[in-house]
Design a protein around this motif. Structure first.
Motif, PDB file in Angstrom:
ATOM      1  N   ALA A 101      -8.935   0.467   1.659  1.00  0.00           N
ATOM      2  CA  ALA A 101      -8.382  -0.845   2.012  1.00  0.00           C
ATOM      3  C   ALA A 101      -7.061  -0.706   2.750  1.00  0.00           C
ATOM      4  CB  ALA A 101      -8.197  -1.692   0.754  1.00  0.00           C
ATOM      5  N   MET A 102      -6.254   0.277   2.370  1.00  0.00           N
ATOM      6  CA  MET A 102      -4.978   0.499   3.057  1.00  0.00           C
ATOM      7  C   MET A 102      -5.217   1.053   4.461  1.00  0.00           C
ATOM      8  SD  MET A 102      -2.745  -0.642   1.002  1.00  0.00           S
ATOM      9  CE  MET A 102      -4.076  -1.815   0.678  1.00  0.00           C
ATOM     10  N   ARG A 103      -6.140   1.983   4.587  1.00  0.00           N
ATOM     11  CA  ARG A 103      -6.399   2.575   5.903  1.00  0.00           C
ATOM     12  C   ARG A 103      -6.905   1.527   6.897  1.00  0.00           C
ATOM     13  NH1 ARG A 103      -9.210   6.768   2.814  1.00  0.00           N
ATOM     14  NH2 ARG A 103      -7.771   8.497   2.444  1.00  0.00           N
ATOM     15  N   LEU A 104      -7.716   0.594   6.418  1.00  0.00           N
ATOM     16  CA  LEU A 104      -8.287  -0.428   7.299  1.00  0.00           C
ATOM     17  C   LEU A 104      -7.427  -1.686   7.373  1.00  0.00           C
ATOM     18  CD1 LEU A 104     -12.088  -0.147   6.420  1.00  0.00           C
ATOM     19  CD2 LEU A 104     -10.956   0.541   8.537  1.00  0.00           C
ATOM     20  N   ASN A 105      -6.284  -1.678   6.682  1.00  0.00           N
ATOM     21  CA  ASN A 105      -5.373  -2.831   6.705  1.00  0.00           C
ATOM     22  C   ASN A 105      -6.142  -4.114   6.373  1.00  0.00           C
ATOM     23  OD1 ASN A 105      -2.883  -4.126   7.041  1.00  0.00           O
ATOM     24  ND2 ASN A 105      -3.292  -4.574   9.200  1.00  0.00           N
ATOM     25  N   MET A 122     -13.237  -7.810   5.527  1.00  0.00           N
ATOM     26  CA  MET A 122     -11.883  -8.324   5.328  1.00  0.00           C
ATOM     27  C   MET A 122     -10.945  -7.798   6.408  1.00  0.00           C
ATOM     28  SD  MET A 122     -11.548 -10.314   2.495  1.00  0.00           S
ATOM     29  CE  MET A 122     -10.020  -9.996   1.600  1.00  0.00           C
ATOM     30  N   SER A 123     -11.116  -6.554   6.800  1.00  0.00           N
ATOM     31  CA  SER A 123     -10.280  -5.973   7.849  1.00  0.00           C
ATOM     32  C   SER A 123     -10.465  -6.706   9.172  1.00  0.00           C
ATOM     33  CB  SER A 123     -10.617  -4.490   8.012  1.00  0.00           C
ATOM     34  OG  SER A 123      -9.879  -3.909   9.071  1.00  0.00           O
ATOM     35  N   GLN A 124     -11.704  -7.061   9.492  1.00  0.00           N
ATOM     36  CA  GLN A 124     -11.956  -7.800  10.730  1.00  0.00           C
ATOM     37  C   GLN A 124     -11.297  -9.186  10.695  1.00  0.00           C
ATOM     38  OE1 GLN A 124     -16.096  -7.698  12.228  1.00  0.00           O
ATOM     39  NE2 GLN A 124     -16.499  -6.172  10.641  1.00  0.00           N
ATOM     40  N   VAL A 125     -11.350  -9.834   9.540  1.00  0.00           N
ATOM     41  CA  VAL A 125     -10.726 -11.154   9.420  1.00  0.00           C
ATOM     42  C   VAL A 125      -9.212 -11.033   9.515  1.00  0.00           C
ATOM     43  CG1 VAL A 125     -10.382 -13.140   7.888  1.00  0.00           C
ATOM     44  CG2 VAL A 125     -12.635 -12.063   8.057  1.00  0.00           C
ATOM     45  N   LYS A 126      -8.656 -10.041   8.839  1.00  0.00           N
ATOM     46  CA  LYS A 126      -7.203  -9.881   8.823  1.00  0.00           C
ATOM     47  C   LYS A 126      -6.652  -9.623  10.222  1.00  0.00           C
ATOM     48  CE  LYS A 126      -3.537  -7.714   6.104  1.00  0.00           C
ATOM     49  NZ  LYS A 126      -2.622  -7.444   7.207  1.00  0.00           N
ATOM     50  N   ARG A 158     -11.565  -1.079  -7.943  1.00  0.00           N
ATOM     51  CA  ARG A 158     -11.360   0.218  -8.592  1.00  0.00           C
ATOM     52  C   ARG A 158     -10.301   0.956  -7.781  1.00  0.00           C
ATOM     53  NH1 ARG A 158     -16.682   3.295  -7.833  1.00  0.00           N
ATOM     54  NH2 ARG A 158     -16.159   2.654  -5.716  1.00  0.00           N
ATOM     55  N   PHE A 159      -9.685   1.939  -8.386  1.00  0.00           N
ATOM     56  CA  PHE A 159      -8.667   2.700  -7.666  1.00  0.00           C
ATOM     57  C   PHE A 159      -9.274   3.433  -6.473  1.00  0.00           C
ATOM     58  CE2 PHE A 159      -6.481   2.104 -11.722  1.00  0.00           C
ATOM     59  CZ  PHE A 159      -5.269   1.622 -11.260  1.00  0.00           C
TER      60      PHE A 159
END
Length: 400
Positions: free
Chosen positions: A281-285, A255-259, A274-275
């Motif tokens: 996910a935040m670190r990899l934007n 997902m990070s690569q696509v974003k 999950r938490f």
């Protein structure tokens, strides 16, 4: 008694210098579990299955004060077995003691994954319903009060909505179907359930946009596309002004690569589940919008906590649908009604079910009205509950 009126002192409590609290002293005496099969109006196709009905687990708790609480969750017999295994730990405790219950069961998802979260959520929702009934408050009010009284839901479009269409005719056929659904139902958002055929999904979305220039348009391939196909399709879809692209590919890294290459907001309910997934996910934007779900995240408070995380980090949030019937939908409506960040049309398959086990929720102009009665504010039809439980006993869990 008005909930705001202080409870009277009983003799023992008076001597101890503390008020008697009937709600705290109320105890769960019984936990009943059913598994039900209900049909869909039409088949529903995604990138990994076609289903004609839903299998759900329904839970009722009873207390020594005569209060009942109802819950409902994803999937069937395996989840029901986990619920029954936890019932002994619930009996003899107060439905208000939810923190203690969650702490005691915190390893269940570790061993059972999604099934564990779903089982915990069934009991969690039943306890919230009981708490509301015991205090004569709606779950919405227990969660902070309503910021909205109606919740828009999304019109869901799948390839099963145009049976018999050839590949070349499919985009136009689905666009006509979606136009008719939006016109008749008053929906403000449309979501295409994608497939492994990324190019075919792009063609369908172009037809949908042409037919419906003003709706909020989304697509969800359920991570069926590769990263290169996701980038290629995402770039092609930029001109369509999608609200978001949901789970085009597998994993936070993908997902990070696509974003990094696509100018469409990315949404997930598959890689942040999950938490523990939130920080990576935040670190990899990797994402812009996270889909919560009371039944995949393990309860109402967990879903509210996810909303707080999303607001803190400037993310959008929406709700995933796993095929909720009326009880589970009512819990989702209470969460949405009391949570400002949940401002989009939520995913809900409620309108696609041929029947329900409650008095039906009110759906008008593409919006579900939030129940206002005590607890979840819904009334269970126990004759229908028994009928659809008997269907499951005969047929087993539906798998597609």
């Amino acid at each position: 008694m008005n909930p705001a009126t202080p409870a009277p002192l009983d003799a023992a409590a008076s001597r101890a210098g503390r008020p008697h609290d009937a709600r705290r002293d109320m105890k769960v005496t019984d936990v009943d579990v059913w598994v039900v099969n209900l049909p869909l109006v039409n088949p529903f196709t995604s990138s990994f299955e076609t289903k004609t009905g839903e299998t759900r687990t329904v839970v009722r708790i009873r207390t020594d004060e005569g209060v009942e609480g109802w819950g409902e969750t994803m999937w069937g017999r395996p989840v029901a077995a986990i619920v029954r295994s936890m019932a002994a730990d619930l009996i003899g405790t107060s439905p208000f003691a939810l923190e203690g219950f969650h702490r005691k069961q915190h390893m269940v998802p570790f061993f059972y994954g999604y099934l564990g979260y779903a089982a915990i959520a069934a009991i969690d929702v039943a306890c919230w319903d009981a708490m509301g009934k015991a205090t004569q408050q709606s779950v919405t009010d227990l969660l902070g009060g309503a910021v909205r009284d109606e919740v828009p839901i999304t019109a869901l479009v799948t390839r099963a909505d145009a049976p018999g269409s050839t590949a070349s005719a499919l985009p136009a056929a689905l666009a006509e179907h979606a136009r008719r659904v939006v016109t008749e139902g008053g929906f403000e958002a449309v979501k295409l359930k994608g497939t492994k055929d990324a190019a075919g999904d792009v063609a369908i979305l172009r037809a949908l946009r042409e037919a419906l220039p003003d709706v909020n348009l989304r697509v969800d391939p359920n991570a069926a596309w590769s990263v290169p196909d996701s980038i290629r399709a995402g770039i092609a879809l930029e001109e369509l002004d999608l609200e978001y692209l949901e789970d085009p590919c597998v994993g936070i890294e993908g997902m990070s690569q696509v974003k990094a290459k696509v100018r469409i907001p990315l949404c997930t309910n598959m890689c942040v589940v999950r938490f523990e997934d939130f920080a990576p996910a935040m670190r990899l934007n990797a994402v812009d919008v996270i889909h919560g779900d009371v039944y995949k995240w393990g309860g109402i408070a967990a879903t509210k906590a996810l909303a707080a995380h999303c607001e803190t980090f400037g993310l959008g949030m929406n709700l995933h649908s796993g095929g909720e019937l009326g009880i589970a939908t009512a819990a989702h409506l209470a969460v949405v009604s009391s949570t400002p960040v949940l401002s989009r049309a939520i995913d809900s398959m409620y309108y696609l079910h041929a029947d329900d086990i409650i008095e039906p929720l009110h759906l008008e102009n593409g919006r579900l009205r939030v129940p206002t009665g005590p607890g979840l504010g819904v009334s269970v039809d126990e004759d229908k509950l028994r009928h659809y439980a008997a269907v499951n006993e005969r047929e087993g869990d539906l798998t597609g």
